[in-house]
Design an enzyme around this catalytic site. Sequence first.
Site, PDB file in Angstrom:
ATOM      1  N   ARG A  71      52.663  33.061  35.878  1.00 28.41           N
ATOM      2  CA  ARG A  71      53.750  33.156  35.996  1.00 28.41           C
ATOM      3  C   ARG A  71      54.485  33.775  34.071  1.00 28.41           C
ATOM      4  O   ARG A  71      55.234  32.541  33.953  1.00 28.41           O
ATOM      5  CB  ARG A  71      54.611  33.036  36.708  1.00 28.41           C
ATOM      6  CG  ARG A  71      54.919  32.795  38.220  1.00 28.41           C
ATOM      7  CD  ARG A  71      55.473  32.919  39.335  1.00 28.41           C
ATOM      8  NE  ARG A  71      54.899  32.282  40.690  1.00 28.41           N
ATOM      9  CZ  ARG A  71      54.838  30.356  40.838  1.00 28.41           C
ATOM     10  NH1 ARG A  71      55.928  29.989  40.329  1.00 28.41           N
ATOM     11  NH2 ARG A  71      54.340  30.905  42.016  1.00 28.41           N
ATOM     12  N   GLU A 123      41.078  41.975  40.033  1.00 23.89           N
ATOM     13  CA  GLU A 123      42.143  42.586  41.111  1.00 23.89           C
ATOM     14  C   GLU A 123      41.635  44.137  41.142  1.00 23.89           C
ATOM     15  O   GLU A 123      41.818  44.421  40.634  1.00 23.89           O
ATOM     16  CB  GLU A 123      42.855  41.516  41.610  1.00 23.89           C
ATOM     17  CG  GLU A 123      44.101  41.490  40.408  1.00 23.89           C
ATOM     18  CD  GLU A 123      44.679  40.710  41.453  1.00 23.89           C
ATOM     19  OE1 GLU A 123      45.028  40.039  41.627  1.00 23.89           O
ATOM     20  OE2 GLU A 123      46.392  41.449  40.556  1.00 23.89           O
ATOM     21  N   HIS A 139      46.402  37.284  35.172  1.00 21.74           N
ATOM     22  CA  HIS A 139      45.175  35.963  35.360  1.00 21.74           C
ATOM     23  C   HIS A 139      44.395  36.397  33.693  1.00 21.74           C
ATOM     24  O   HIS A 139      43.916  36.775  33.295  1.00 21.74           O
ATOM     25  CB  HIS A 139      45.010  36.795  36.563  1.00 21.74           C
ATOM     26  CG  HIS A 139      45.623  37.277  37.817  1.00 21.74           C
ATOM     27  ND1 HIS A 139      46.017  35.808  38.911  1.00 21.74           N
ATOM     28  CD2 HIS A 139      45.867  38.447  38.469  1.00 21.74           C
ATOM     29  CE1 HIS A 139      47.147  36.922  39.730  1.00 21.74           C
ATOM     30  NE2 HIS A 139      46.680  38.345  39.646  1.00 21.74           N
ATOM     31  N   HIS A 157      51.269  42.140  35.430  1.00 25.56           N
ATOM     32  CA  HIS A 157      51.628  43.331  36.912  1.00 25.56           C
ATOM     33  C   HIS A 157      52.481  42.410  37.507  1.00 25.56           C
ATOM     34  O   HIS A 157      52.309  41.552  37.285  1.00 25.56           O
ATOM     35  CB  HIS A 157      50.127  43.728  37.011  1.00 25.56           C
ATOM     36  CG  HIS A 157      49.068  41.970  37.701  1.00 25.56           C
ATOM     37  ND1 HIS A 157      48.559  41.339  36.916  1.00 25.56           N
ATOM     38  CD2 HIS A 157      49.517  41.750  39.038  1.00 25.56           C
ATOM     39  CE1 HIS A 157      48.204  40.562  37.749  1.00 25.56           C
ATOM     40  NE2 HIS A 157      48.513  40.304  38.528  1.00 25.56           N
TER      41      HIS A 157
END
Length: 337
Positions: free
Chosen positions: A203, A124, A106, A183
């Site tokens: 992705r 996150e 991200h 991740h």
Amino acid sequence: MQSLYPLRFEPILKSMLWGGQRLPALLRQSWPGRQSIGEAWLISDLPGNATVVSNGHWKGATLRELLQREADRILGQQQQQWRKAGQFPLLLKFIDAQRELSVQVHPDDEQAARMGAGPCGKTEAWVVLDRHPQRSRIYAGLHAGVTEASFRHALQEGRVAETLHDFVPQVGDCLFLPAGTVHALGAELLVFEIQQASDVTYRLYDWDRVDPVTGQPRPLQVEQALACIDWSRGPCQPVQPAVAMQGSLRREGLIHCRYFTLERLTLFGPAAVGNPGSCHILVALKGTTLLEWEGQTESLTAGDVLLIPAALGIVHLTPLSEPVTVLVCGLGEETTG
């Protein structure tokens, strides 16, 4: 002025090809058909996905509508940066990964702005709620020494997994994933996620699978992802919590960053939770407790999520079964410069 109270929201269930069937039961929600549910958005103010209040006077109002009328009393007078943003700054989810999620990354705030990916990036954190002791893995960060050149070479040869740090998670593990961290969640994992209010994912690799709906591989965003990776960040390990006992309350400090805070409480008796003038969200993980505020009460049981407005600040929890485990999510601190 209408008084505020602990706010419940209708979760938004998201069908995902890698999802499972556990979330409706956890949330005591009905779900027609056998579609795989990958995510339940618990608290959201994203455009087109604003959660709706399900209790009390404000029932039927979206979180966005509520903030437009009551931002100061919900977020708190001191939270200038979040009030100016005009959007609730966090997105909270339960995730049921029956199959591996894509290997992804991200953007941070600056990258998101530069790439036209929205008003903020996506830092996150996960808390593992359940896992398969043999088949579940978490992929987080790159092995030491992996460079952009070696990673690109691994991508071309389908060897991405070899570049990733991975480990067997335990129930209760908390993992902090700053923007820029490569991740992926592995298979048969149930997690809670707290993140910035962004749905931007790039992705890198999707395990060579095909979307059964389209018959095609899901699209990748390799160049955007590579531009966002923090190559200086190595393997990510579970957080080592700061633990403190306060009478019948066990506090575990998990995350304290500029965007959010996360704490895990284990209650063996009554306890006060929160701070004056501060907004926080309670996520019940285990047991049943009685929540008390301003002479009123409400029960809180596993799977329940309540937003406690800053106007209430402190609430009191009394376990009805012991022990009770609750996550406390807070807004990040004011930043300057």
